[in-house]
Motif scaffolding. Structure first.
Motif, short mmCIF file in Angstrom:
data_model
loop_
_atom_site.label_atom_id
_atom_site.label_comp_id
_atom_site.label_asym_id
_atom_site.label_seq_id
_atom_site.Cartn_x
_atom_site.Cartn_y
_atom_site.Cartn_z
N GLU A 1 54.46 39.12 41.31
CA GLU A 1 53.81 38.67 39.95
C GLU A 1 52.37 38.11 40.31
O GLU A 1 52.25 37.04 41.40
N THR A 2 51.35 38.33 39.58
CA THR A 2 49.98 37.62 39.59
C THR A 2 49.72 36.78 38.31
O THR A 2 50.50 37.16 37.27
N ASP B 1 49.67 38.88 35.66
CA ASP B 1 50.87 39.15 34.80
C ASP B 1 51.45 38.21 33.94
O ASP B 1 52.08 38.48 33.03
N THR C 1 49.68 47.12 48.34
CA THR C 1 48.19 46.32 48.51
C THR C 1 47.25 46.78 49.77
O THR C 1 46.25 47.12 49.50
N GLU D 1 37.63 34.43 37.30
CA GLU D 1 37.71 34.98 38.68
C GLU D 1 36.63 35.87 38.97
O GLU D 1 36.18 35.85 40.28
N LEU E 1 41.90 42.78 41.93
CA LEU E 1 42.63 41.86 41.28
C LEU E 1 43.57 42.73 40.08
O LEU E 1 44.81 42.69 39.94
N ASN F 1 46.18 45.40 41.75
CA ASN F 1 47.40 44.73 42.38
C ASN F 1 48.32 44.04 41.40
O ASN F 1 49.53 43.54 41.97
N SER F 2 48.11 44.07 40.13
CA SER F 2 48.65 43.39 39.13
C SER F 2 49.82 44.26 38.78
O SER F 2 49.85 45.38 39.05
#
Length: 523
Positions: free
Chosen positions: A38-39, A42, A96, A316, A330, A333-334
């Motif tokens: 989780e980022t 998310d 990733t 960001e 970003l 990768n979410s």
């Protein structure tokens, strides 16, 4: 088997495959084991979904993610060998690492030069009329900017403030890639391209202010054929005062270039008119729907559906010093990007897509679809230009995504909705399917011959000791996934019933699969 028989079978197979996809989609497209970390993205998406009574979809399967990220980042489908290696890799960070690898691929710059060329209207002929030499210079500069990962603020500033020859100073072509050269034309293009906004929706005083800023852009020809100089007219040098979109009054001293003053105002970390449009575009390009939708219709009465998500991405992006690859990384990768395209509640699919509770399926861009066909089955797409000028000959080894000029095209690209690059609007590119496209894919003798003569079909047949293995290899090659047990059964039955042999059956199955939504769409 006659061509007519192939076509009839292809139609029947596509209908069957569509029903199978509906029945078994979750098993084929979703992961039961892959945990995507989780980022912050998310958490913001999940909080918004909770407010509307929804939740995020499960993670996409490794096969679906692998194909999706290849098509999104470099505009090409992956090879079966690359997929096999990825599936064997059990390390938790393999997604990733794949994202990092693809962002560093040379094809990244090819694929995204195409997108920027759409926005910046890179076209030699009517109605833009950049002419071929300038097109090559401009496209080359865009491509090199992406190769070097030029900071976005520098990329924009160079276009806004540059002067010089359209042949020797490529970003000058920003001021030439227009349908008109009046201040209102230039102001409208600046607003659309860099602010994601349509000038006609602005209050009158803001529109007038933007037009004043660009009222001193001037043009003059040279002795060289079709070369032109763009410059700030020194004959108009009195002080200037203009109202900016946020109500600020921009004051420009005598002799100064108003474009530089405007760029200084626009390109600031705390200016949402700069960070919001590009963040919104990047989200739209990768996820399938803008946080503000449409992505080039930002206005006060069209607010972001998730303001917290927008603010986070803006922060960001500014913190990274306007690094576009960082912004892409970003998002990619979410979990929001890597989730299944099937909503948890299929009856609420549309609402889930609006709030990013699933990945939004989209038909492949015309160039990417063309390249995928050539990569799979060989051959070469033939391109043509309306006039025989320099740079209109395209080598056969070129990918469609590498074409610099929208005037250089093909029947296939036009049929599948390639952007004409006349306005810079996202909606110029049509990724909708229609009857003409379906009839072409089902009935084209050129496609039938391309598949039938391809090395891929020969390899699938020669390397498959059993009919089940042949079905599996065709699915892996065309759809980048293994077939379900039911699909293997259907394929095996068809191979056994095909009197002309396994090669003919393999051709038919491959042809049927390229007609499926699963092949034609990013999902």
């Amino acid at each position: 088997m006659t061509i007519g028989d192939c076509r009839r079978f292809a139609l029947a197979w596509v209908c069957a495959a569509a029903s199978l996809a509906i029945a078994g989609a979750r098993d084929a497209f979703e992961s039961k084991s892959s945990a995507v970390p989780e980022t912050p993205i998310d958490r913001l998406v999940a909080a918004d979904l909770k407010e509307v009574g929804l939740s995020m979809a499960p993670a996409a399967s490794d096969e679906v993610f692998f194909r999706r990220v290849y098509l999104d980042v470099i505009g090409l489908p992956p090879s079966t060998e690359a997929l096999t290696a990825f599936l064997k890799d059990k390390s938790p960070d393999k997604r990733t690492r794949l994202i990092d690898k693809l962002l560093d691929e040379p094809r990244f710059a090819d694929r995204w030069s195409m997108k920027w060329a759409d926005l910046l209207r890179v076209k030699a002929e009517f109605p833009i009329n950049l002419w071929p030499n300038a097109v090559q210079a401009y496209h080359g500069w865009i491509h090199e900017s992406l190769v070097s990962n030029k900071p976005y603020d520098q990329f924009v500033r160079e276009m806004l403030t540059t002067s010089g020859s359209n042949f020797r100073d490529p970003p000058v072509n920003f001021y030439r890639a227009l349908q008109g050269r009046k201040p209102e034309n230039i102001a409208a293009v600046v607003a659309l391209t860099f602010m994601g906004s349509r000038l006609e929706t602005w209050p009158a005083d803001r529109r007038a202010g933007m037009e004043q800023i660009f009222s001193r852009v001037a043009y003059k020809p040279t002795a060289e054929w079709k070369e032109e100089i763009v410059y700030n007219n020194p004959a108009i040098n009195e002080p200037l005062s203009a109202i900016l979109p946020d109500g600020t009054i921009l004051r420009v001293a005598s002799g100064d270039d108003p474009r530089v003053a405007f760029a200084d105002w626009l390109i600031r970390p705390d200016n949402p008119h700069f960070t919001q449009p590009i963040v919104n575009r990047a989200w739209y390009w990768l996820v399938g729907r803008g946080i503000i939708h449409e992505p080039d219709d930002i206005r006060s009465d069209n607010p972001p559906i998730n303001p917290e998500l927008m603010a986070h991405l803006q922060s960001e992006f500014a913190r990274s010093k306007y690094d576009l690859k960082h912004l892409f990384r970003l998002i990619l990768n979410s979990r929001a990007y890597q989730q299944s395209s099937i909503a948890v509640s299929p009856s609420q699919q549309q609402l889930a897509e609006q709030h990013f509770g699933c990945y939004t399926p989209r038909r492949l861009d015309a160039e990417i679809l063309s390249d995928a066909m050539v990569m799979l089955f060989g051959g070469a797409e033939g391109y043509e230009s309306p006039i025989p000028e320099p740079f209109t000959h395209v080598p056969s080894y070129y990918h469609a995504t590498q074409l610099a000029d929208a005037s250089t095209t093909s029947t296939f690209l036009e049929l599948f909705g390639r952007s004409p690059r006349d306005t810079g609007l996202e909606s110029e590119r049509s990724n909708q399917t229609n009857a003409r496209q379906r009839m072409y894919l089902l009935n084209s003798s050129a496609i039938q011959k391309q598949i039938m003569r391809s090395r891929a079909v020969r390899d699938w047949v020669s390397k498959s000791k059993t009919d089940d293995a042949l079905v599996e290899n065709i699915y892996l090659g065309v759809l980048t996934r293994r077939p379900t047990p039911h699909e293997i059964e259907v394929g095996r039955t068809y191979i056994k019933q095909t009197k002309e042999g396994r090669s003919a059956a393999a051709t038919d199955l491959a042809w049927a699969l390229i007609n499926s939504r699963e092949f034609l769409y990013r999902h």
